[in-house]
Design an enzyme around this catalytic site. Structure first.
Site, PDB file in Angstrom:
ATOM      1  N   HIS A 116       0.854  -1.184   0.000  1.00  0.00           N
ATOM      2  CA  HIS A 116       0.000   0.000   0.000  1.00  0.00           C
ATOM      3  C   HIS A 116       0.894   1.239   0.000  1.00  0.00           C
ATOM      4  O   HIS A 116       1.870   1.298   0.757  1.00  0.00           O
ATOM      5  CB  HIS A 116      -0.902  -0.002   1.241  1.00  0.00           C
ATOM      6  CG  HIS A 116      -1.825   1.163   1.278  1.00  0.00           C
ATOM      7  ND1 HIS A 116      -2.939   1.242   0.483  1.00  0.00           N
ATOM      8  CD2 HIS A 116      -1.779   2.315   1.998  1.00  0.00           C
ATOM      9  CE1 HIS A 116      -3.548   2.397   0.708  1.00  0.00           C
ATOM     10  NE2 HIS A 116      -2.871   3.063   1.619  1.00  0.00           N
ATOM     11  N   GLU A 149      -9.764  -8.713   6.658  1.00  0.00           N
ATOM     12  CA  GLU A 149     -11.029  -8.249   6.067  1.00  0.00           C
ATOM     13  C   GLU A 149     -11.117  -6.739   5.941  1.00  0.00           C
ATOM     14  O   GLU A 149     -11.670  -6.216   4.990  1.00  0.00           O
ATOM     15  CB  GLU A 149     -12.209  -8.789   6.877  1.00  0.00           C
ATOM     16  CG  GLU A 149     -12.498 -10.231   6.518  1.00  0.00           C
ATOM     17  CD  GLU A 149     -13.749 -10.734   7.204  1.00  0.00           C
ATOM     18  OE1 GLU A 149     -14.688  -9.932   7.418  1.00  0.00           O
ATOM     19  OE2 GLU A 149     -13.772 -11.932   7.526  1.00  0.00           O
TER      20      GLU A 149
HETATM   21  C1  GRF Z   1       1.231   0.717  -6.310  1.00  0.00           C
HETATM   22  O1  GRF Z   1       1.392   2.048  -5.927  1.00  0.00           O
HETATM   23  C2  GRF Z   1       0.708  -0.089  -5.159  1.00  0.00           C
HETATM   24  O2  GRF Z   1       1.169   0.341  -3.924  1.00  0.00           O
HETATM   25  C3  GRF Z   1      -0.773   0.170  -5.251  1.00  0.00           C
HETATM   26  O3  GRF Z   1      -1.048   0.190  -6.629  1.00  0.00           O
HETATM   27  C4  GRF Z   1       0.122   0.570  -7.357  1.00  0.00           C
HETATM   28  C5  GRF Z   1       0.396  -0.513  -8.346  1.00  0.00           C
HETATM   29  O4  GRF Z   1       1.406  -0.177  -9.252  1.00  0.00           O
HETATM   30  N1  GRF Z   1      -1.498  -0.818  -4.476  1.00  0.00           N
HETATM   31  P1  GRF Z   1       2.031  -1.321 -10.177  1.00  0.00           P
HETATM   32  O5  GRF Z   1       0.888  -1.971 -10.932  1.00  0.00           O
HETATM   33  O6  GRF Z   1       2.751  -2.276  -9.297  1.00  0.00           O
HETATM   34  O7  GRF Z   1       2.947  -0.590 -11.113  1.00  0.00           O
END
Ligand code: GRF
Length: 199
Positions: A116, A149
């Site tokens: 995240h 969850e």
């Molecule tokens: C990343 O910033 C990740 O943290 C978020 O979505 C983005 C995905 O980027 N959950 P990628 O598809 O890995 O380039």
């Protein structure tokens, strides 16, 4: 059941560009990697990451969520069949833009990771970078956590921090955080898999 060489069999779930996925696949090539990438699954047949994974010799599958309509669990069940078929042991969400139901989360309890783009518990959900800038924070970052969850709520496994610069926009900060994600996620997944392998 691990690979013959003792590596934990991981699947990566994506929806888009797949830059974190690419970092995970590249790191799995190291001889000392604790995991191998058995499968990449996308809910979006047009995800750029599918071609990148295939170019790296990783099996890919697209399971479009749209034909399943509102039945999220039916879509997840179709994904689960493919994970079981490849004897997947750990699932890494990498830009997977679907909210998961308790049905899938409970099946992977303690074995599903997510990345995240914020220093959780700050800024769960979307628009993390504009929220961090608006709050006047001095630093931002990314978090790898176990999936539970509650959205972006699970136990934190590791974090990486980057500065927020005075002239940052959400886009420039996103770029800096994404580069940090590419370092963090392989390290966190590797450490996690090394740990479960030793159980
Ligand atoms: C990343 O910033 C990740 O943290 C978020 O979505 C983005 C995905 O980027 N959950 P990628 O598809 O890995 O380039």
């Amino acid at each position: 059941m691990s690979d013959a060489d003792g590596r934990v069999r991981a699947a990566i779930l994506i929806s888009g560009a797949g830059s974190n996925m690419t970092a995970l696949i590249e790191a799995a090539r190291r001889p000392e990697s604790a995991y191998s990438v058995a499968l990449v699954v996308s809910n979006n047949p047009d995800a750029g990451g599918l071609a990148l994974a295939a170019a790296q010799g990783v099996e890919t599958i697209a399971i479009d969520h749209r034909p399943f309509g509102k039945d999220r669990t039916a879509h997840e069940a179709a994904v689960q069949v493919e994970l079981e078929r490849r004897r997947v042991e750990v699932v890494a969400l990498a830009g997977y833009m679907r909210l998961l139901t308790p049905w899938l989360v409970s099946r992977w309890e303690g074995r599903m990771l997510n990345i995240h783009p914020s220093l959780l518990p700050l800024y769960p959900g979307l628009d993390t970078h504009s929220r961090a800038i608006a709050a006047g924070d001095a630093e931002a970052g990314c978090t790898v956590h176990l999936v539970t969850e509650g959205v972006d709520e699970g136990p934190i496994l590791d974090q990486a921090r980057v500065p927020i610069l005075p002239d940052d926009t959400p886009a420039s900060l996103a770029q800096r955080v994404l580069a940090a994600e590419h370092g963090l996620y392989p390290k966190a997944l590797d450490a996690f898999c090394a740990r479960i392998r030793s159980l």
